[in-house]
Motif scaffolding. Structure first.
Motif, PDB file in Angstrom:
ATOM      1  N   LEU A  24       0.843  -1.200   0.157  1.00 23.17           N
ATOM      2  CA  LEU A  24       0.023   0.048   0.001  1.00 23.17           C
ATOM      3  C   LEU A  24       0.905   1.189  -0.105  1.00 23.17           C
ATOM      4  O   LEU A  24       0.372   2.176  -0.474  1.00 23.17           O
ATOM      5  CB  LEU A  24      -0.908  -0.082   1.133  1.00 23.17           C
ATOM      6  CG  LEU A  24      -1.991  -0.882   1.472  1.00 23.17           C
ATOM      7  CD1 LEU A  24      -2.759  -1.062   2.647  1.00 23.17           C
ATOM      8  CD2 LEU A  24      -3.085  -0.814   0.227  1.00 23.17           C
ATOM      9  N   ALA A  25       2.101   1.091   0.464  1.00 24.82           N
ATOM     10  CA  ALA A  25       2.908   2.243   0.792  1.00 24.82           C
ATOM     11  C   ALA A  25       3.976   2.384  -0.571  1.00 24.82           C
ATOM     12  O   ALA A  25       5.202   2.474  -0.544  1.00 24.82           O
ATOM     13  CB  ALA A  25       3.627   2.303   2.048  1.00 24.82           C
ATOM     14  N   SER A  26       3.576   1.674  -1.596  1.00 24.45           N
ATOM     15  CA  SER A  26       4.577   1.581  -2.730  1.00 24.45           C
ATOM     16  C   SER A  26       3.833   2.677  -3.691  1.00 24.45           C
ATOM     17  O   SER A  26       2.866   3.095  -3.782  1.00 24.45           O
ATOM     18  CB  SER A  26       4.180   0.353  -3.508  1.00 24.45           C
ATOM     19  OG  SER A  26       3.060   0.160  -4.139  1.00 24.45           O
ATOM     20  N   GLU A  27       4.873   3.313  -4.704  1.00 28.05           N
ATOM     21  CA  GLU A  27       4.707   4.192  -5.829  1.00 28.05           C
ATOM     22  C   GLU A  27       3.721   3.780  -6.602  1.00 28.05           C
ATOM     23  O   GLU A  27       2.726   4.531  -7.081  1.00 28.05           O
ATOM     24  CB  GLU A  27       5.800   4.374  -6.519  1.00 28.05           C
ATOM     25  CG  GLU A  27       6.970   5.259  -5.830  1.00 28.05           C
ATOM     26  CD  GLU A  27       8.410   5.483  -6.341  1.00 28.05           C
ATOM     27  OE1 GLU A  27       8.373   5.162  -7.618  1.00 28.05           O
ATOM     28  OE2 GLU A  27       9.368   6.174  -5.751  1.00 28.05           O
ATOM     29  N   GLU A  28       3.767   2.439  -6.883  1.00 33.19           N
ATOM     30  CA  GLU A  28       2.511   1.896  -7.816  1.00 33.19           C
ATOM     31  C   GLU A  28       1.298   1.635  -7.455  1.00 33.19           C
ATOM     32  O   GLU A  28       0.240   1.603  -8.205  1.00 33.19           O
ATOM     33  CB  GLU A  28       3.020   0.635  -8.464  1.00 33.19           C
ATOM     34  CG  GLU A  28       4.481   0.603  -8.970  1.00 33.19           C
ATOM     35  CD  GLU A  28       5.958   0.624  -8.311  1.00 33.19           C
ATOM     36  OE1 GLU A  28       6.758   0.561  -8.984  1.00 33.19           O
ATOM     37  OE2 GLU A  28       5.535   0.911  -7.179  1.00 33.19           O
ATOM     38  N   CYS A  29       0.828   1.552  -6.237  1.00 30.36           N
ATOM     39  CA  CYS A  29      -0.301   1.421  -5.533  1.00 30.36           C
ATOM     40  C   CYS A  29      -1.112   2.469  -5.771  1.00 30.36           C
ATOM     41  O   CYS A  29      -0.906   3.689  -5.549  1.00 30.36           O
ATOM     42  CB  CYS A  29      -0.381   1.352  -4.146  1.00 30.36           C
ATOM     43  SG  CYS A  29      -1.919   0.778  -3.393  1.00 30.36           S
ATOM     44  N   PRO A  30      -2.401   2.431  -6.573  1.00 30.28           N
ATOM     45  CA  PRO A  30      -3.149   3.320  -6.928  1.00 30.28           C
ATOM     46  C   PRO A  30      -4.401   3.739  -5.959  1.00 30.28           C
ATOM     47  O   PRO A  30      -5.397   4.413  -6.130  1.00 30.28           O
ATOM     48  CB  PRO A  30      -3.918   2.649  -8.074  1.00 30.28           C
ATOM     49  CG  PRO A  30      -3.975   1.314  -7.783  1.00 30.28           C
ATOM     50  CD  PRO A  30      -2.900   0.918  -7.076  1.00 30.28           C
ATOM     51  N   HIS A  42       7.716   4.220   6.477  1.00 32.12           N
ATOM     52  CA  HIS A  42       8.049   5.521   6.711  1.00 32.12           C
ATOM     53  C   HIS A  42       8.054   6.523   5.275  1.00 32.12           C
ATOM     54  O   HIS A  42       8.488   7.605   5.492  1.00 32.12           O
ATOM     55  CB  HIS A  42       9.542   5.947   7.561  1.00 32.12           C
ATOM     56  CG  HIS A  42       9.391   5.130   8.894  1.00 32.12           C
ATOM     57  ND1 HIS A  42       8.498   5.404   9.984  1.00 32.12           N
ATOM     58  CD2 HIS A  42      10.076   3.972   9.360  1.00 32.12           C
ATOM     59  CE1 HIS A  42       8.650   4.622  11.093  1.00 32.12           C
ATOM     60  NE2 HIS A  42       9.451   3.650  10.771  1.00 32.12           N
ATOM     61  N   GLU A  43       8.106   5.731   4.221  1.00 32.34           N
ATOM     62  CA  GLU A  43       8.165   6.247   3.070  1.00 32.34           C
ATOM     63  C   GLU A  43       7.610   5.607   1.886  1.00 32.34           C
ATOM     64  O   GLU A  43       7.366   4.276   2.155  1.00 32.34           O
ATOM     65  CB  GLU A  43       9.914   6.511   2.536  1.00 32.34           C
ATOM     66  CG  GLU A  43      10.622   5.234   2.502  1.00 32.34           C
ATOM     67  CD  GLU A  43      11.992   5.247   2.240  1.00 32.34           C
ATOM     68  OE1 GLU A  43      12.330   6.366   1.569  1.00 32.34           O
ATOM     69  OE2 GLU A  43      12.750   4.364   2.548  1.00 32.34           O
ATOM     70  N   ILE A  44       7.248   6.280   0.796  1.00 33.79           N
ATOM     71  CA  ILE A  44       6.627   5.684  -0.265  1.00 33.79           C
ATOM     72  C   ILE A  44       7.921   5.175  -1.094  1.00 33.79           C
ATOM     73  O   ILE A  44       8.763   5.976  -1.311  1.00 33.79           O
ATOM     74  CB  ILE A  44       5.804   6.541  -1.082  1.00 33.79           C
ATOM     75  CG1 ILE A  44       4.599   7.268  -0.227  1.00 33.79           C
ATOM     76  CG2 ILE A  44       5.352   5.796  -2.260  1.00 33.79           C
ATOM     77  CD1 ILE A  44       3.730   6.653   0.099  1.00 33.79           C
ATOM     78  N   ARG A  45       7.938   3.752  -1.607  1.00 29.87           N
ATOM     79  CA  ARG A  45       8.899   3.292  -2.363  1.00 29.87           C
ATOM     80  C   ARG A  45       8.423   2.380  -3.584  1.00 29.87           C
ATOM     81  O   ARG A  45       7.403   1.890  -3.475  1.00 29.87           O
ATOM     82  CB  ARG A  45       9.743   2.300  -1.522  1.00 29.87           C
ATOM     83  CG  ARG A  45      10.537   2.953  -0.387  1.00 29.87           C
ATOM     84  CD  ARG A  45      11.441   2.330   0.579  1.00 29.87           C
ATOM     85  NE  ARG A  45      10.687   0.981   0.960  1.00 29.87           N
ATOM     86  CZ  ARG A  45      11.387  -0.288   1.085  1.00 29.87           C
ATOM     87  NH1 ARG A  45      12.910  -0.431   1.079  1.00 29.87           N
ATOM     88  NH2 ARG A  45      11.194  -1.478   1.565  1.00 29.87           N
ATOM     89  N   PRO A  46       9.028   2.301  -4.572  1.00 29.07           N
ATOM     90  CA  PRO A  46       9.043   1.407  -5.712  1.00 29.07           C
ATOM     91  C   PRO A  46       8.670  -0.199  -5.036  1.00 29.07           C
ATOM     92  O   PRO A  46       9.252  -0.325  -4.295  1.00 29.07           O
ATOM     93  CB  PRO A  46      10.118   1.431  -6.605  1.00 29.07           C
ATOM     94  CG  PRO A  46      10.901   2.702  -6.107  1.00 29.07           C
ATOM     95  CD  PRO A  46      10.560   2.876  -4.881  1.00 29.07           C
ATOM     96  N   VAL A  47       7.930  -0.986  -5.486  1.00 27.95           N
ATOM     97  CA  VAL A  47       7.599  -2.059  -5.449  1.00 27.95           C
ATOM     98  C   VAL A  47       8.835  -3.046  -5.563  1.00 27.95           C
ATOM     99  O   VAL A  47       9.081  -3.969  -4.704  1.00 27.95           O
ATOM    100  CB  VAL A  47       6.486  -2.920  -6.154  1.00 27.95           C
ATOM    101  CG1 VAL A  47       6.228  -4.256  -6.103  1.00 27.95           C
ATOM    102  CG2 VAL A  47       5.232  -2.235  -5.874  1.00 27.95           C
TER     103      VAL A  47
END
Length: 146
Positions: free
Chosen positions: A25-31, A115-120
């Motif tokens: 859920l905390a990924s860049e790709e999650c819409p 603690h951060e949004i990251r790529p999958v």
């Protein structure tokens, strides 16, 4: 599961797989809506609660106004219809509209570790690499103990 230590522990205990939903859920790709992602990143490990136990459908969500109302209804023995009326459209409100107060913000306790949004790809690479490193370190500790 949110990191390699947890993955290694699960596999050491005999698991054949792990669940990493909240991390994704905390990924860049999650819409999902940015408000939902930020709520997860701000959460501590004590900021989740399980609702739905009384109806046999437990769901872990972030504590918010809707969660507090739901738990109060469950405590007083509300009917399934009353509970469903409160949550109707709650996931949509959270995911699409970013309503993190009256929406259903599903999340595991591992939210406190994010603690951060990251790529999958980075999330999976870290899970794999740190899990392997932890497994090797544990194996070395065990053979040193012999």
């Amino acid at each position: 599961i949110a990191d390699g230590r947890q993955a290694a522990a699960a596999f050491a205990l005999g698991a054949c797989g792990i669940q990493v939903g909240t991390c994704l859920l905390a990924s860049e790709e999650c819409p999902i809506h940015p408000n939902y992602k930020q709520a997860i990143l701000k959460a501590k490990d004590t900021d989740t609660v399980v609702t739905g136990r009384s109806i046999g459908g437990p769901v872990r969500i972030l504590k918010n106004k809707m969660a507090r109302e739901y738990l109060a209804l469950e405590k007083r023995g509300a009917t399934l219809d009353e509970l469903e009326h409160l949550t109707l459209g709650g996931l949509r409100r959270a995911v699409l509209e970013g309503d993190v107060e009256t929406g259903s913000v599903m999340s595991g306790q591992v939210a406190g570790m994010l603690h951060e949004i990251r790529p999958v790809a980075e999330i999976f690479r870290d899970l794999y690499e740190s899990g392997i490193a932890r497994t090797k370190a544990t194996a070395a500790e065990w053979s040193d103990a012999e």
